[in-house]
Design an enzyme around this catalytic site. Structure first.
Site, PDB file in Angstrom:
ATOM      1  N   GLY A 150      43.374 -46.482  -4.946  1.00 51.40           N
ATOM      2  CA  GLY A 150      44.185 -46.729  -3.757  1.00 51.40           C
ATOM      3  C   GLY A 150      44.980 -48.027  -3.797  1.00 51.40           C
ATOM      4  O   GLY A 150      45.500 -48.467  -2.771  1.00 51.40           O
ATOM      5  N   SER A 171      45.266 -44.144  -9.680  1.00 50.58           N
ATOM      6  CA  SER A 171      43.965 -43.576 -10.044  1.00 50.58           C
ATOM      7  C   SER A 171      43.994 -42.066  -9.840  1.00 50.58           C
ATOM      8  O   SER A 171      43.253 -41.338 -10.505  1.00 50.58           O
ATOM      9  CB  SER A 171      42.860 -44.199  -9.200  1.00 50.58           C
ATOM     10  OG  SER A 171      42.966 -43.808  -7.846  1.00 50.58           O
ATOM     11  N   ASP A 226      54.098 -40.338 -11.784  1.00 51.85           N
ATOM     12  CA  ASP A 226      52.748 -40.775 -12.152  1.00 51.85           C
ATOM     13  C   ASP A 226      52.152 -39.887 -13.238  1.00 51.85           C
ATOM     14  O   ASP A 226      51.630 -40.363 -14.242  1.00 51.85           O
ATOM     15  CB  ASP A 226      51.820 -40.739 -10.927  1.00 51.85           C
ATOM     16  CG  ASP A 226      52.247 -41.726  -9.861  1.00 51.85           C
ATOM     17  OD1 ASP A 226      53.224 -42.466 -10.088  1.00 51.85           O
ATOM     18  OD2 ASP A 226      51.609 -41.736  -8.791  1.00 51.85           O
TER      19      ASP A 226
HETATM   20  P1  ADP Z   1      46.188 -44.400  -6.169  1.00 50.13           P
HETATM   21  O1  ADP Z   1      46.631 -43.218  -6.968  1.00 50.13           O
HETATM   22  O2  ADP Z   1      47.281 -45.378  -5.933  1.00 50.13           O
HETATM   23  O3  ADP Z   1      44.974 -45.069  -6.710  1.00 50.13           O
HETATM   24  P2  ADP Z   1      45.777 -42.363  -4.198  1.00 50.13           P
HETATM   25  O4  ADP Z   1      45.515 -42.426  -2.738  1.00 50.13           O
HETATM   26  O5  ADP Z   1      46.943 -41.603  -4.680  1.00 50.13           O
HETATM   27  O6  ADP Z   1      45.798 -43.878  -4.709  1.00 50.13           O
HETATM   28  O7  ADP Z   1      44.507 -41.732  -4.932  1.00 50.13           O
HETATM   29  C1  ADP Z   1      43.225 -42.257  -4.703  1.00 50.13           C
HETATM   30  C2  ADP Z   1      42.234 -41.115  -4.499  1.00 50.13           C
HETATM   31  O8  ADP Z   1      42.034 -40.405  -5.740  1.00 50.13           O
HETATM   32  C3  ADP Z   1      40.860 -41.612  -4.125  1.00 50.13           C
HETATM   33  O9  ADP Z   1      40.749 -41.819  -2.738  1.00 50.13           O
HETATM   34  C4  ADP Z   1      39.971 -40.472  -4.606  1.00 50.13           C
HETATM   35  O10 ADP Z   1      40.005 -39.407  -3.681  1.00 50.13           O
HETATM   36  C5  ADP Z   1      40.688 -40.007  -5.874  1.00 50.13           C
HETATM   37  N1  ADP Z   1      40.137 -40.679  -7.064  1.00 50.13           N
HETATM   38  C6  ADP Z   1      40.795 -41.483  -7.911  1.00 50.13           C
HETATM   39  N2  ADP Z   1      39.980 -41.921  -8.905  1.00 50.13           N
HETATM   40  C7  ADP Z   1      38.780 -41.386  -8.676  1.00 50.13           C
HETATM   41  C8  ADP Z   1      37.492 -41.453  -9.321  1.00 50.13           C
HETATM   42  N3  ADP Z   1      37.300 -42.188 -10.424  1.00 50.13           N
HETATM   43  N4  ADP Z   1      36.476 -40.758  -8.789  1.00 50.13           N
HETATM   44  C9  ADP Z   1      36.652 -40.017  -7.673  1.00 50.13           C
HETATM   45  N5  ADP Z   1      37.814 -39.917  -7.023  1.00 50.13           N
HETATM   46  C10 ADP Z   1      38.867 -40.579  -7.499  1.00 50.13           C
HETATM   47 MG    MG Z   2      48.112 -41.830  -6.380  1.00 46.96          MG
END
Ligand code: ADP
Ligand code: MG
Length: 386
Positions: free
Chosen positions: A125, A130, A175
């Site tokens: 986030g 991620s 992305d």
């Molecule tokens: P960003 O992509 O900028 O980090 P996003 O809101 O697009 O933020 O994505 C984050 C979401 O992706 C998290 O809230 C979760 O639901 C999911 N996520 C990302 N990495 C993981 C992980 N390692 N394990 C579980 N869920 C994940």
């Molecule tokens: Mg994202």
């Protein structure tokens, strides 16, 4: 196997499933070097993959059943074909995994049942994607475990569908493209209209440079609503100007285009998008000519444009940019959609610590939550670990 994050995925797999994984797949986070809010205007972006990665340890499981555990959440999530085939049935973080299963099945592929354990060094986030990292790592694992016939150039689109249509988060193709196709020592030049990509040499290491990434830790303020408002504003302006998208306003036609718009706010939004597209092209030209340091002023100009014309920065972000520049960065800008997220600064590799310390001090002076920093060199995209 590389590093702690893979070891954590292995350990999670063993504890959860009392078995050994069949393999490990890793996908990186990313930052966008330049080109902000250009994607939905059919324009250009120039992201690169980060050395921070999400690792999936996986093994085949019972037919058409998937169990997934992440170190972010104690409880594993299990789902079958019925849940995977109906967007929304699996929610929370596991939706990113179910979404990949859904997208592969919707493409007519016979997705193998699997057990998965996920560990990650990509902050969640913070705008370092991620989400694309987890999608790409899971997708690679399922493709390999099932021996699926799916060339890598189709992976970004499928991962994007997982996020747009299963999770329900509207994102462009940037992305997933860079997380899949990123290459060490390169940035990925992406034309968001044609989806054509080109690897652009961005060998910071050879130039004695680094990109300092500063997680502003600013709380996201109204980000979704503001994003939608910027998008609408761009779409309305394109309609008024009689073009498909603002990408079609040439730089040398900008003044004429602005003269046809009747309110100042819209003029500034359009000016950001048109000049930002040009800055991406100029950055690509400098990188091709191996003039990496000279991209600094373009980064800083991009920031000024986001601050003054597109109005998407916040005090923490502006503070980080100003402090980085004052401490000797060649250029600095917010990266990502805005209203929080990260700043990047182009610095001499041996000055990275000093610049990071200067930003931390400037934050403390203003009473902001201390920023997180990391030094990044462009890293490879998704891969299976040896
Ligand atoms: P960003 O992509 O900028 O980090 P996003 O809101 O697009 O933020 O994505 C984050 C979401 O992706 C998290 O809230 C979760 O639901 C999911 N996520 C990302 N990495 C993981 C992980 N390692 N394990 C579980 N869920 C994940
Ligand atoms: Mg994202």
């Amino acid at each position: 196997m590389s590093g702690d994050v893979a070891a954590r995925a292995t350990e999670g797999f063993r504890q959860r499933y009392a078995a050994e994984p069949a393999g490990h797949w890793a996908a990186p986070g990313r930052v966008n070097l330049i080109g902000e809010h250009t994607d939905y205007n059919d324009g250009f972006v120039l992201p690169f993959a980060l050395p921070l990665r999400t690792v999936v340890a996986a093994a085949p499981g019972p037919d058409a059943r998937w169990t997934v555990w992440s170190e972010l959440d104690d409880a594993p999530v299990e789902f079958g074909a019925a849940e995977a085939d109906e967007p929304g049935r699996v929610d929370g973080w596991a939706a990113y995994v179910a979404g990949v299963v859904w997208a592969l099945r919707a493409a007519g592929l016979d997705v193998p049942g699997a057990r998965l354990a996920i560990a990650s060094d990509v902050p969640v986030g913070s705008g370092l994607s991620s989400s694309a990292a987890i999608e790409a790592a899971v997708l690679a694992a399922l493709v390999d475990l099932g021996g699926l016939d799916l060339p890598a150039d189709r992976w970004p689109r499928l991962a994007q569908r997982a996020e747009n249509e299963y999770v329900g988060a509207p994102t462009g193709i940037m992305d997933q493209s860079v997380v899949v196709r990123g290459r060490a020592g390169h940035a990925l030049f992406l034309d968001c209209r044609t989806e054509e990509v080109e690897q652009i040499p961005f060998d910071l290491d050879a130039a004695g440079l680094a990109v300092l990434v500063i997680d502003s830790r600013a709380p996201h303020r109204h980000a979704d609503g503001e994003y939608a408002a910027r998008r609408r504003s761009c779409e309305r302006a394109a309609a008024t100007l009689g073009v498909t998208a603002l990408r079609d306003v040439p730089t040398d036609g900008l003044d004429a285009a602005l003269a046809r718009l009747d309110d100042d706010e819209t003029r500034r939004r359009v000016r950001h998008v048109v000049t930002e597209n040009q800055r991406v092209l100029d950055t690509v030209a400098l990188l091709r000519a191996d003039r990496v340091r000279e991209t600094g002023p373009l980064l800083t100009a991009s920031h000024a444009s986001m601050r003054d014309d597109f109005e998407i920065t916040v005090p923490e972000i502006d503070t980080a940019v100003e402090a980085a520049l004052a401490a000797g960065a060649y250029g600095a800008r917010m990266t990502g959609g805005g209203f929080g997220g990260c700043v990047l600064a182009l610095v001499d590799a041996d000055a990275a610590e000093k610049v990071a310390a200067a930003v931390t001090t400037a934050y403390a002076d203003r009473g902001f939550t201390a920023p997180h920093t990391l030094t990044a060199l462009p890293a490879p995209g998704v891969t299976r670990l040896p």
